[in-house]
Design a protein around this motif. Structure first.
Motif, PDB file in Angstrom:
ATOM      1  N   SER A  91      -1.868   5.701  -6.746  1.00  0.00           N
ATOM      2  CA  SER A  91      -2.879   5.398  -5.615  1.00  0.00           C
ATOM      3  C   SER A  91      -4.248   5.872  -5.981  1.00  0.00           C
ATOM      4  N   TRP A 140      -2.641  -4.709  -2.439  1.00  0.00           N
ATOM      5  CA  TRP A 140      -1.813  -4.121  -1.766  1.00  0.00           C
ATOM      6  C   TRP A 140      -0.954  -5.215  -1.172  1.00  0.00           C
ATOM      7  N   GLY A 153       0.685  -1.153  -0.067  1.00  0.00           N
ATOM      8  CA  GLY A 153       0.094  -0.083   0.077  1.00  0.00           C
ATOM      9  C   GLY A 153       0.830   1.303  -0.022  1.00  0.00           C
ATOM     10  N   VAL A 196       2.095  -2.905  -4.807  1.00  0.00           N
ATOM     11  CA  VAL A 196       0.971  -3.729  -5.000  1.00  0.00           C
ATOM     12  C   VAL A 196       1.610  -4.988  -5.689  1.00  0.00           C
TER      13      VAL A 196
END
Length: 520
Positions: free
Chosen positions: A339, A454, A248, A351
């Motif tokens: 993102s 993520w 993430g 990711v």
């Protein structure tokens, strides 16, 4: 000091390993007539020559006792939030019942679902400690406000503040609303665990709330005059988690640099301000094995935080198809991609790369966003490719979906988009970025190549460690079991390290902790 050659170890390696694994008991490396041996029995150790010894080292004794006491948990271990509710209410409840602090993944979740999740947690884990994630949302301030309001209403006593670049009135409101004076001291009933990767952000949480923001909250009637006064005497956070190379949102900072930097900064500010209780520094990012957890604690971390590995657990709100991708990942199967929540700012998230085309398609969207000022400015051939390969529908239809979504979630977004064509383009592109994680969660078969998962390198490290054990299949990976295995393995690793420090050399096979069902 002792130099014990592995080839001279008496008995089989299994018996030595068994003595090392009994971390609740002391360990003695002894010399007998037949060579070197190991025992956990202090009485037996008195009859032979003891070459090295280490005391009991229970998993519950690892890390900082102040962390365990402050949060009312058994271990200095935390399961961090995973957005879109992947760190589910079910996961939080299971870990809370086992005495482990876990954070509900509220980021990206609409207020009604957060309300439902917090109700469920408080009902099924009454009085037990847990946290709720509060993610900084510069483009969706209404969501940040709603999360804080819900946490206050449900009397959530801990939030995990993540992705903050500066303090906001929302996080300050939460912190100050829990300040009370008790016997001449300030008690912070609302605890804040700030997850950071930059020193300048950490310093904001290490210091008291900014005076101008405190005055604004007081004027708005959100805090009392007493709370405004008490705010000067406490830092914004109780704990700061050093977020290294994680899944993430991540700056991919090395843990061995970040943790010591934050500890030094904490010590400097503690010396300056003299808080009654120093802010604790924890470690996250890349922690998926006992060796990694031990390394973090050896750096001085008060607690460790896991993230990616919990995404493949039984309680995680992820589809079985996504969990299958995760349990097959290795530590190099990660990549950075734009993102959804900070798309316009160019912020990226880490990711999973294997088994999905999401990262490549998301990067193409960001390049298009940078190149053109509106959807209408995109060349027809390029727009057609986006519609066919990425969105799999016309962009006009996507915008209709955005209107319905933001009408419920944050109508201000639509007003801004009508005034700014580039903002409208960003919302359309964020449709793909946002839904790609939803497709992963529900296991949408027709969008399998678009799954946004993520994930950090800790996932691959855990898979390599668990290979061949009962934890290899996702069906056996209960979140509490992962915590128990990692922390017991960390205790064994600490015991082996202590022996090595006094010169003891044991067989590698005897020193390796592999996941095995725990008794009781």
């Amino acid at each position: 000091m002792v130099s014990a050659e592995p080839t001279r170890m008496a008995g089989d390696v299994a018996s030595v390993r068994a003595a090392l694994l009994r971390v609740e008991d002391p360990f003695f490396l002894v010399r007998t007539e037949s060579g070197l041996a190991a025992t956990n029995d202090p009485v037996a150790a008195r009859t032979v020559q003891v070459l090295a010894a280490v005391p009991p080292g229970r998993p519950e004794a690892l890390g900082d006792e102040a962390f365990r006491r402050a949060h009312g948990v058994r271990q200095a271990y935390m399961a961090g939030a995973m957005a879109n509710g992947i760190a589910s209410a079910r996961m939080v409840i299971a870990l809370a019942r086992d005495g482990i602090l876990a954070s509900f993944g509220a980021a990206g979740v609409v207020p009604a679902r957060i309300d439902q999740a917090l109700t469920e947690i408080r009902r099924d884990a009454p009085g037990m400690p847990f946290a709720c994630n509060l993610i900084h949302s510069p483009n969706e301030l209404a969501m940040e406000r709603a999360t804080v309001d819900l946490c206050l209403r449900h009397q959530v006593r801990c939030i995990e503040a993540s992705a903050f670049m500066s303090l906001t009135p929302q996080v300050v409101h939460y912190r100050l609303a829990g300040l009370v004076a008790r016997e001449g001291r300030v008690a912070a009933e609302n605890k804040v665990i700030a997850k950071v990767s930059r020193l300048e952000v950490a310093e904001l949480f290490l210091r008291p709330a900014p005076e101008p923001m405190v005055r604004e909250l007081l004027a708005a009637g959100l805090i009392t005059a007493e709370q405004a006064d008490l705010a000067r005497r406490v830092p914004m956070a109780d704990d700061i988690t050093a977020e290294a190379d994680s899944g993430g949102h991540t700056d991919r900072r090395p843990l061995t640099v970040l943790v010591p930097e934050l500890i030094a900064l904490r010590d400097r500010i503690q010396s300056e301000l003299g808080y009654r209780q120093p802010v604790r520094i924890g470690a996250a990012g890349g922690i998926g094995t006992p060796a990694a957890a031990f390394a973090a604690l050896s750096l001085g971390a008060s607690y460790v935080v896991t993230g990616s590995i919990n995404q493949a657990s039984v309680e995680a709100a992820q589809s079985e198809s996504t969990k299958a991708l995760l349990v097959a990942a290795n530590s190099a199967d990660c990549v950075m991609a734009p993102s959804a929540d900070m798309f316009e700012m160019g912020v990226e998230v880490q990711v999973l790369k294997r088994g999905t085309m999401f990262a490549a398609r998301a990067k193409r969207l960001y390049e298009t966003y940078r190149a053109y000022d509106s959807i209408e400015a995109i060349p027809a051939t390029e727009r057609l490719l986006l519609e066919q390969r990425t969105f799999q529908r016309r962009l006009d239809e996507v915008w209709e979906g955005c209107v319905g979504y933001f009408t419920e979630r944050d109508p201000e977004q639509l007003i801004r988009a009508e005034r700014d064509p580039k903002r409208k383009m960003a919302l359309i592109f964020r449709w793909y970025l946002g839904l790609s994680s939803a497709w992963s969660i529900v296991g949408e078969p027709e969008r399998a190549t678009d799954y946004q998962v993520w994930c950090g390198p800790a996932m691959g490290a855990f898979n390599a460690w668990a290979a061949g054990s009962y934890l290899a299949p996702a069906r056996n990976r209960q979140a509490a079991e992962l915590a128990a295995q990692i922390m017991r393995g960390t205790a064994v690793t600490a015991r082996v390290a202590a022996l090595r420090q006094v010169g003891a050399r044991l067989p590698a096979a005897a020193c390796t902790y592999l996941p095995a069902p725990l008794e009781g």
